[in-house]
Design a protein around this motif. Sequence first.
Motif, mmCIF file in Angstrom:
data_model
loop_
_atom_site.group_PDB
_atom_site.id
_atom_site.type_symbol
_atom_site.label_atom_id
_atom_site.label_comp_id
_atom_site.label_asym_id
_atom_site.label_seq_id
_atom_site.Cartn_x
_atom_site.Cartn_y
_atom_site.Cartn_z
ATOM 1 N N PRO A 65 -33.647 5.044 2.594
ATOM 2 C CA PRO A 65 -32.413 5.792 2.365
ATOM 3 C C PRO A 65 -32.045 5.789 0.884
ATOM 4 O O PRO A 65 -32.214 4.785 0.196
ATOM 5 N N SER A 87 -34.397 9.650 2.491
ATOM 6 C CA SER A 87 -33.345 10.395 3.180
ATOM 7 C C SER A 87 -32.095 10.356 2.319
ATOM 8 O O SER A 87 -31.929 9.478 1.478
ATOM 9 N N GLU A 88 -31.217 11.331 2.570
ATOM 10 C CA GLU A 88 -29.960 11.418 1.825
ATOM 11 C C GLU A 88 -28.836 11.744 2.785
ATOM 12 O O GLU A 88 -29.066 12.296 3.850
ATOM 13 N N ARG A 89 -27.624 11.454 2.357
ATOM 14 C CA ARG A 89 -26.455 11.822 3.153
ATOM 15 C C ARG A 89 -26.059 13.257 2.802
ATOM 16 O O ARG A 89 -25.986 13.630 1.648
ATOM 17 N N MET A 94 -27.222 11.189 7.635
ATOM 18 C CA MET A 94 -28.501 10.939 6.993
ATOM 19 C C MET A 94 -29.446 12.094 7.344
ATOM 20 O O MET A 94 -29.619 12.415 8.521
ATOM 21 N N GLU A 112 -35.822 -0.623 2.870
ATOM 22 C CA GLU A 112 -34.495 -0.674 2.258
ATOM 23 C C GLU A 112 -34.475 -1.859 1.308
ATOM 24 O O GLU A 112 -35.205 -2.832 1.517
ATOM 25 N N SER A 120 -27.319 1.812 7.481
ATOM 26 C CA SER A 120 -28.134 2.891 6.911
ATOM 27 C C SER A 120 -29.534 2.887 7.498
ATOM 28 O O SER A 120 -30.093 3.952 7.791
ATOM 29 N N GLU A 123 -29.578 4.423 10.891
ATOM 30 C CA GLU A 123 -29.508 5.878 10.788
ATOM 31 C C GLU A 123 -30.868 6.477 10.430
ATOM 32 O O GLU A 123 -31.243 7.526 10.964
ATOM 33 N N VAL A 124 -31.602 5.823 9.543
ATOM 34 C CA VAL A 124 -32.916 6.336 9.149
ATOM 35 C C VAL A 124 -33.897 6.216 10.311
ATOM 36 O O VAL A 124 -34.691 7.136 10.559
#
Length: 190
Positions: A65, A87-89, A94, A112, A120, A123-124
């Motif tokens: 992330p 990944s990005e918000r 995400m 991470e 986070s 979410e990924v």
Amino acid sequence: MERMLDIFRQSEALLEGHFILTSGKHSNRYIQCAKVLQYPHYAEILATELAEQVRGYNASVVIGPAMGGVVLAQEVGGQLGVRAIFSEREQGNMTLRRGFVINPGERVLVVEDVITTGGSVKEVVQLVKDAGGIPVAVAVLVNRSGGKGNFGIPLHQLISLEAVAYMPEQCPLCEGGTPAVKPGSRNIGS
């Protein structure tokens, strides 16, 4: 683990003292992995150690992330000889942007820099599943979750640190008169 802690101390990525975290809680330790990853030779050492732990999962892509996982994904991906993406918000969710894709059935390693709650990373992992990929493992430099980092797949770490955090009104460091500081990239701790 002590060798890894020394690298974090030498790069001033591990600070010890009295810190105000983003949550508003106080802690005696602060980790800013960007400080260690700014040195390519340290990033290579850390990524090599982490890659050795996860090589057997045969991932074909590494994802982290943004922001904390971007450099680490690149370094670990290089050590494993596979693609590295991040990944990005976007609007709070995400997502994959910049033309990045995860192909159906692709084996994906999630990396991470540091986890505390693991939000986070969770979410990924879900993003990978939603894209049709197979998340095979999570690999982190520093685990501050205190055993709460459960992602439904194996978790690998270089360093495990106790995440001691106090409510300000119950902080023994405050009671002892030690001034609190707000480190971090946003002028507050994380």
